[in-house]
Design an enzyme around this catalytic site. Structure first.
Site, short mmCIF file in Angstrom:
data_model
loop_
_atom_site.label_atom_id
_atom_site.label_comp_id
_atom_site.label_asym_id
_atom_site.label_seq_id
_atom_site.Cartn_x
_atom_site.Cartn_y
_atom_site.Cartn_z
N CYS A 20 0.80 -1.22 0.00
CA CYS A 20 0.00 0.00 0.00
C CYS A 20 0.84 1.28 0.00
CB CYS A 20 -0.97 -0.06 1.18
SG CYS A 20 -2.39 1.01 0.98
N ARG B 280 -12.73 5.62 -0.77
CA ARG B 280 -11.54 4.78 -0.64
C ARG B 280 -11.82 3.41 -1.24
NH1 ARG B 280 -7.63 6.55 2.67
NH2 ARG B 280 -6.85 4.47 3.21
N HIS C 62 -3.00 -5.94 2.38
CA HIS C 62 -2.34 -5.66 3.66
C HIS C 62 -1.75 -6.89 4.36
CE1 HIS C 62 -2.57 -1.37 4.17
NE2 HIS C 62 -3.71 -1.42 3.47
N1 GLN Z 1 -2.03 6.82 2.23
C1 GLN Z 1 -2.15 5.89 1.20
C2 GLN Z 1 -3.52 5.83 0.51
O1 GLN Z 1 -4.53 6.16 1.09
C3 GLN Z 1 -1.80 4.53 1.72
C4 GLN Z 1 -2.82 3.98 2.67
C5 GLN Z 1 -2.35 2.72 3.28
O2 GLN Z 1 -1.19 2.38 3.25
N2 GLN Z 1 -3.26 2.02 3.86
O3 GLN Z 1 -3.55 5.42 -0.62
#
Ligand code: GLN
EC number: 6.3.5.13
Length: 272
Positions: free
Chosen positions: A97, A134, A209
């Site tokens: 990520c 998101r 993740h």
């Molecule tokens: N800040 C980054 C995004 O929102 C990564 C988020 C994350 O690593 N969970 O894409």
């Protein structure tokens, strides 16, 4: 001779969202269960370029935008060069990520200034703004990165499907770098082109993740095997482990998501 494996963990206190330490623990335990001596070395503000050069496998987790900025201010000069050298020379790693965003050319957060990346991976990531949804949820991909797909298929006896969980605002577009896989369920790099992650030298970049390695333990074995072969310059064969619980967990998830991948055996073959 007892084999030794040093796991370099990038900025554990700043970059470990959504259970990313699960990836560190999985590599550590699966190496220990084979009798290897394992050291976990945090690579952070207190580390030097020499520390980065000393590790055998690298794990980098996700981060919120603010933390990503702090990391990028620290990962400069000799430390940035050491990271580049490690990845170019084939040190294996799993980067989740926020980490691939930093290994790419740049990340544009939803609010604030563009954060320049290390430019190791030919990709860019842009957060389209605070009002954009998101990308959150379960993720299943089929590995398409050719060398990795072939290695994993040899290990497991079937096409590699990875089960994971994504949570990101940024959308990633790949340049010339190969995708890690194609999305079977979920959104992946950008929710548009069907690609997920990237694969470069032996670096696995993904939006999936920290359950990635616990849910797909054969990938952890690939990382361990690749790291030890590079370090000791000899063929290393890992002892098989009983992965029946992980296989059951994967099957439960495939059923829930109505994805129909080929069956895995409970004991991965890890020679080769
Ligand atoms: N800040 C980054 C995004 O929102 C990564 C988020 C994350 O690593 N969970 O894409």
């Amino acid at each position: 001779m007892t084999l030794e494996l040093t796991i370099g963990w990038l900025y554990p206190t700043l970059m470990s969202t959504y259970g990313d330490r699960g990836n560190v623990i999985t590599i550590e335990r699966r190496a220990q269960w084979r009798g290897y001596t394992v050291k976990v070395l945090p690579l952070d503000q207190n580390s030097t370029a020499e520390d980065i050069k000393s590790v055998d496998v690298i794990v980098g987790g996700g981060a919120q935008d603010r933390q990503q900025e702090i990391v990028m201010r620290d990962l400069q000069g000799a430390k940035a060069d050491a990271m580049r050298e490690k990845i170019e020379n084939g040190t294996p790693g799993v980067f989740t990520c926020g980490s691939p965003q930093l290994l790419g050319h740049y990340y544009e957060p939803g609010l604030g200034q563009r954060i320049e990346g290390l430019g190791i991976l030919d990709l860019v990531s842009i957060h389209p703004g605070e009002n954009t949804k998101r990308c959150i949820g379960n993720l299943v991909i089929e590995v398409t990165a050719s060398r990795l797909a072939k290695d994993l298929e040899e290990m497991t006896g079937s096409k590699a499907y990875l089960v994971g969980f994504e949570n990101h605002g940024g959308r990633t577009k790949l340049g010339k770098v190969e995708a890690l896989g194609k999305v079977v369920y979920g959104l992946g790099n950008n929710g548009e082109d069907g690609t997920e992650g990237a694969f470069y030298q032996n670096a696995i970049a993904t939006y999936s993740h920290g359950p990635l390695l616990p849910k797909n333990p054969f990938v952890a074995d690939w990382l361990i095997q690749t790291a030890l072969r590079l370090k000791y310059q000899q063929p290393i064969t890992l002892q098989p482990l009983d992965d029946s619980l992980a296989v059951q967990a994967r099957e439960a998830m495939f059923k829930k998501l109505q994805v129909n991948p080929p069956k895995l055996s409970a004991v991965a073959k890890v020679s080769g």
